[in-house]
Design a protein around this motif. Structure first.
Motif, PDB file in Angstrom:
ATOM      1  N   GLU A  37       0.676  -1.235   0.043  1.00  9.58           N
ATOM      2  CA  GLU A  37      -0.071   0.002   0.010  1.00  9.58           C
ATOM      3  C   GLU A  37       0.687   1.220   0.065  1.00  9.58           C
ATOM      4  OE1 GLU A  37      -3.380   2.261   2.741  1.00  9.58           O
ATOM      5  OE2 GLU A  37      -2.843   0.094   3.163  1.00  9.58           O
ATOM      6  N   ASP A  38       2.128   1.401   0.839  1.00  7.76           N
ATOM      7  CA  ASP A  38       2.581   2.487   0.653  1.00  7.76           C
ATOM      8  C   ASP A  38       3.626   2.800  -0.508  1.00  7.76           C
ATOM      9  OD1 ASP A  38       4.324   0.325   1.336  1.00  7.76           O
ATOM     10  OD2 ASP A  38       5.665   1.245   3.047  1.00  7.76           O
ATOM     11  N   THR A  75       2.605   1.996  -3.598  1.00  6.21           N
ATOM     12  CA  THR A  75       1.326   2.449  -4.302  1.00  6.21           C
ATOM     13  C   THR A  75       1.053   3.841  -4.266  1.00  6.21           C
ATOM     14  OG1 THR A  75       0.417   0.120  -4.539  1.00  6.21           O
ATOM     15  CG2 THR A  75      -1.098   1.808  -5.402  1.00  6.21           C
ATOM     16  N   ARG A  76       0.892   4.163  -2.812  1.00  5.80           N
ATOM     17  CA  ARG A  76       0.820   5.620  -2.383  1.00  5.80           C
ATOM     18  C   ARG A  76       2.119   6.411  -3.058  1.00  5.80           C
ATOM     19  NH1 ARG A  76      -0.435   4.552   2.416  1.00  5.80           N
ATOM     20  NH2 ARG A  76       1.519   4.789   3.335  1.00  5.80           N
ATOM     21  N   HIS A 135       1.946   7.173  -6.756  1.00  8.53           N
ATOM     22  CA  HIS A 135       0.687   8.049  -6.922  1.00  8.53           C
ATOM     23  C   HIS A 135       0.916   9.305  -6.739  1.00  8.53           C
ATOM     24  CE1 HIS A 135      -3.473   9.022  -7.981  1.00  8.53           C
ATOM     25  NE2 HIS A 135      -3.430   9.534  -6.726  1.00  8.53           N
ATOM     26  N   ARG A 136       1.704   9.515  -5.374  1.00  7.24           N
ATOM     27  CA  ARG A 136       1.786  10.931  -5.051  1.00  7.24           C
ATOM     28  C   ARG A 136       2.963  11.472  -6.068  1.00  7.24           C
ATOM     29  NH1 ARG A 136       2.125  10.385   1.521  1.00  7.24           N
ATOM     30  NH2 ARG A 136       0.091  10.200   1.943  1.00  7.24           N
TER      31      ARG A 136
END
Length: 330
Positions: A239-240, A242-243, A246-247
């Motif tokens: 999850e981190d 992917t985040r 994206h950021r």
């Protein structure tokens, strides 16, 4: 924009055609095209990038020394001399050369001279930051200054601040700070680097390349830990991860013009988006890359580094196919 489908190759100049011309001239032992290029360079981000690439090409030659001898009062020549000296010291350290310490002191003196010759230029301070990684024990006082945030470790923060005063959010300065943190060694130090990258990105405005820093730290962690174990591809879909990808896309890529984007940043972002299965967004970044491949991070995906281009092409084709399939009416 027309899509680039040819097999990519590494070119240190990337899409900077004027820089490529100066590099070709430099490799034949001439410095006038380099002098003209730097005289025409108006923005600090481009000045920093061009001097770095030119120094890497000039480090094995006497071209810059010849320029400085011809124009001893030239600020650009003095800055380029510092750049070359730093490049030589860092190479000596990587090769464990017996003259590393001597070259380090020579580079430090050259960078100090450049600070005085070009007081508004961030690059001499970037040079001093680059040399900090040769002092992982932090024996020099300037390498153990208190951090601006209590959660961050002591380091060459004063040098980073001097670069920032001249060019806020200077991309290379922050990458040099990351390299200093990596050089300190140990798994805990990598956590410090991750904390630093998140802190720097959190301070940066939209469009700043510092938003890509967390992606670089994730690549470094993968490089150290993977052993090229395919199971560790889960590293990229966490999850981190992917985040972070994206950021970087939203905060950097979508706020910049094509000419302002660093080719290594584009490659790292495309790699992160592909690895985290964000294929449509990755396809957009691949289109922006065109043929300008960089070996890192792709070479860390295979024990055979000669296959890095092949990994890049496979990732690009996979992302484009997914994007085209999504956009085609069914």
């Amino acid at each position: 924009m027309a899509r680039e489908g040819a097999r990519p190759s590494y070119d240190p100049a990337g899409p900077d055609h004027a820089l490529r011309t100066a590099l070709q001239d430099l490799r034949t032992g001439r410095w006038m095209a380099m002098r003209t290029l730097l005289a025409d360079t108006r923005q600090w981000w481009q000045w920093t990038q061009r001097t770095q690439v030119l120094a890497a090409a000039a480090a094995g030659t006497d071209v810059v020394r010849a320029w400085l001898a011809e124009e001893p009062g030239s600020g650009p020549a003095t800055v380029m001399h510092a750049r070359v000296c730093v490049e030589r010291a860092l190479r000596a350290q990587r090769e464990r050369h017996r003259r590393t310490h001597e070259l380090w002191i020579e580079a430090w003196d050259a960078a100090q001279s450049a600070c005085h010759a070009a007081p508004q230029d961030p690059v001499p301070w970037v040079c001093l930051l680059a040399l900090a990684q040769l002092d992982p024990e932090q024996r020099w006082e300037e390498h153990r200054a208190a951090a601006p945030d209590p959660m961050l470790p002591p380091g060459p923060w004063g040098l980073l601040a001097e670069a920032g005063r001249r060019d806020p959010y200077n991309r290379e300065a922050h990458h040099r700070m990351l390299q200093f943190l990596y050089a300190r060694g140990g798994s805990g130090r990598l956590a410090e680097a991750a904390g630093y990258a998140q802190w720097a990105a959190g301070q940066a405005p939209p469009g700043s390349a510092l938003h890509v820093l967390p992606v670089y730290v994730r690549v470094e962690r993968y490089r150290r830990d993977s052993g090229h174990d395919a199971a560790l591809d889960l590293h990229w879909v966490a999850e981190d991860a992917t985040r972070e990808a994206h950021r970087a896309l939203r905060s950097w890529f979508e706020h910049t013009h094509r000419a302002e984007r660093s080719v290594p940043d584009l490659n790292h972002l495309a790699h992160a988006l592909w690895g985290s299965l964000q294929f449509q967004d990755a396809a957009r970044v691949f289109d922006a890359i065109g043929p300008y491949f960089t070996p890192p991070p792709w070479m860390y995906r295979t024990p055979d580094r000669d296959r890095a281009v092949e990994i890049f092409v496979q990732a690009r084709d996979r992302c484009r196919a997914a994007a085209d399939g999504f956009s085609t009416p069914r």
